[in-house]
Motif scaffolding. Sequence first.
Motif, short mmCIF file in Angstrom:
data_model
loop_
_atom_site.label_atom_id
_atom_site.label_comp_id
_atom_site.label_asym_id
_atom_site.label_seq_id
_atom_site.Cartn_x
_atom_site.Cartn_y
_atom_site.Cartn_z
N PRO A 79 1.05 -1.42 0.41
CA PRO A 79 -0.09 0.06 0.17
C PRO A 79 1.06 0.94 -0.64
CG PRO A 79 -0.88 -1.47 1.89
CD PRO A 79 -0.03 -1.96 0.80
N ALA A 80 1.66 1.23 0.26
CA ALA A 80 3.06 2.51 1.10
C ALA A 80 3.79 2.72 -0.76
CB ALA A 80 3.75 2.38 1.62
N GLN A 81 3.60 1.84 -1.18
CA GLN A 81 4.43 1.95 -2.80
C GLN A 81 3.03 2.14 -3.86
OE1 GLN A 81 5.92 -2.23 -3.57
NE2 GLN A 81 7.87 -1.13 -2.66
N ARG A 82 2.14 1.91 -3.55
CA ARG A 82 1.13 2.61 -4.74
C ARG A 82 0.55 3.85 -3.97
NH1 ARG A 82 -1.12 -2.90 -3.71
NH2 ARG A 82 -2.47 -1.57 -1.71
N SER A 83 0.82 4.03 -2.83
CA SER A 83 0.43 5.54 -2.57
C SER A 83 1.42 6.76 -3.24
CB SER A 83 0.49 5.79 -0.94
OG SER A 83 -1.02 4.60 -0.83
N VAL A 84 3.00 6.02 -3.05
CA VAL A 84 3.77 6.99 -3.46
C VAL A 84 3.70 7.08 -5.34
CG1 VAL A 84 6.36 7.57 -3.53
CG2 VAL A 84 5.79 6.53 -1.49
N PHE A 85 3.62 6.05 -5.65
CA PHE A 85 3.50 6.29 -6.84
C PHE A 85 1.92 6.63 -7.33
CE2 PHE A 85 2.79 4.30 -10.81
CZ PHE A 85 3.93 4.53 -12.17
N ARG A 86 1.17 6.76 -6.25
CA ARG A 86 0.12 7.23 -6.74
C ARG A 86 -0.23 9.38 -7.06
NH1 ARG A 86 -4.56 5.82 -3.68
NH2 ARG A 86 -3.46 3.27 -3.87
N ALA A 87 0.29 9.42 -6.23
CA ALA A 87 0.80 10.53 -5.78
C ALA A 87 1.55 11.24 -6.22
CB ALA A 87 1.84 11.43 -4.24
N ALA A 88 2.65 10.54 -6.98
CA ALA A 88 3.66 11.25 -7.96
C ALA A 88 2.89 11.16 -9.40
CB ALA A 88 4.53 10.39 -8.28
N GLN A 89 1.66 9.68 -10.06
CA GLN A 89 0.93 10.08 -10.94
C GLN A 89 -0.11 11.65 -10.46
OE1 GLN A 89 -0.51 6.70 -12.20
NE2 GLN A 89 -2.89 7.69 -13.26
N LEU A 90 -0.56 11.55 -9.70
CA LEU A 90 -2.02 12.42 -10.22
C LEU A 90 -0.92 13.83 -10.10
CD1 LEU A 90 -3.48 11.11 -7.01
CD2 LEU A 90 -4.63 11.31 -9.26
N ILE A 136 3.21 27.79 -7.42
CA ILE A 136 2.10 27.85 -7.26
C ILE A 136 0.97 26.96 -7.47
CG2 ILE A 136 -0.15 28.89 -6.97
CD1 ILE A 136 0.46 31.64 -6.82
N THR A 137 1.53 26.74 -9.49
CA THR A 137 0.71 25.16 -9.70
C THR A 137 0.84 24.15 -9.86
OG1 THR A 137 0.18 26.46 -11.84
CG2 THR A 137 0.63 23.96 -12.08
N TYR A 138 2.74 24.25 -8.89
CA TYR A 138 3.21 22.46 -8.98
C TYR A 138 2.76 22.55 -7.06
CZ TYR A 138 6.23 21.22 -12.76
OH TYR A 138 6.95 21.52 -14.23
N ALA A 139 2.65 23.43 -6.43
CA ALA A 139 2.17 23.89 -4.71
C ALA A 139 0.64 22.66 -4.73
CB ALA A 139 2.76 24.70 -4.20
N VAL A 140 -0.21 23.17 -5.78
CA VAL A 140 -1.33 22.72 -5.89
C VAL A 140 -1.42 21.79 -6.32
CG1 VAL A 140 -4.03 23.00 -6.73
CG2 VAL A 140 -2.31 25.07 -6.06
N ALA A 141 -0.59 21.18 -7.18
CA ALA A 141 -0.72 19.61 -7.99
C ALA A 141 0.00 18.52 -6.41
CB ALA A 141 0.03 19.84 -8.90
N PHE A 142 0.82 18.83 -6.15
CA PHE A 142 0.73 18.22 -4.89
C PHE A 142 0.92 18.04 -3.78
CE2 PHE A 142 3.77 17.56 -0.99
CZ PHE A 142 4.77 16.64 -1.26
N ILE A 143 -0.15 18.93 -3.12
CA ILE A 143 -1.31 19.09 -2.42
C ILE A 143 -2.35 17.88 -2.16
CG2 ILE A 143 -2.36 20.20 -0.52
CD1 ILE A 143 -0.43 22.79 -0.94
N PHE A 144 -3.39 17.75 -3.54
CA PHE A 144 -4.06 17.48 -3.34
C PHE A 144 -3.82 16.24 -4.07
CE2 PHE A 144 -5.58 22.21 -2.90
CZ PHE A 144 -6.83 21.72 -2.75
#
Length: 321
Positions: A79-90, A136-144
């Motif tokens: 689950p941790a690996q999936r979460s990290v990968f999903r966060a990068a993709q998002l 700001i774009t990268y910050a918003v994309a990373f946070i959400f």
Amino acid sequence: MLVLKVFICEVIGCVEVLVGLVVNTFILVTNLKDWWTSRKLKPYDQIMVNLGLSRVCLLSCFFFRITNRVFKLELYSSPAQRSVFRAAQLLFDFSSLWFAMWLCFLYFVKITIFKNHFLLRVKLRIPQLVPPAIIITYAVAFIFGFILAFFIKETADIMDNNNLPANKSVYKELSYMIPSYVFGHFLPFIFASISTSLLIHAISGHVRHVKNNVTGFTRPRLDAHLSLIRSAVLLEFMTVCNLLATFIFQFDFYGHFETNVSFLFLVSYPLFHSLAIISGNAKLKRALWGVVGCVKGKVAVERFPITQQIETKRQTTAQQK
């Protein structure tokens, strides 16, 4: 039959991803080449570089997931690996949509003549406003993207072969998914649609004005304006399709819709949207035709010795006869 349909979707998706990687790498490299030559980038090109970079990374994530699914590699099984990968993709997904929105806004501001004092000041200060907009774009994309990836334990995702159980409650997931969807997809869609609508309205008004009042308005200039309107409409149509496909892909928890088809729309958007951008950008079109000319010249040079050998052999045969 179902296996064949899934296989066809995977093949088409893989082709779209690979072609999209080539197209967006071309956009990225072309603008970086200009930066290397002049050591500076215009605001429009700065957004273009970040758009190309985010889409190259996003398509790389798609290709990795397709490969992982087809060959059953289980490269991110925990689950941790999936979460990290999903966060990068998002992160790459959300940022690419925001950068596409900034392109629409910059193009609208660039070609529109403003009489409003505030909009005129914004137009004059674009070089100073673009770097903060990128941050700001990268910050918003990373946070959400982080919120959506780490605060939802289980999601319905065709690329992970995962559908939620029928008795699974989704209210808690929706409390995180809806804000992420709004800030990641819906807001850039709204702003891009407003910019595109205002752009089409401004160009249409300009065409009507010059046709009625300017005698030197030639047919080529009219065709250029109409081509710009068609490009804007095409970009807006693709943005709408991507919004709907993303909505189905993220919120169809129990597999009521054909998620393989929605995934094909998702992976095709970075390809066809970038192709439309290239077709409407004079610098990118020149660079593309330059690459095509180099390839044709290289092919002709490689074929010339073979042709020459054939011709020499024919002449020798004719002399012997």
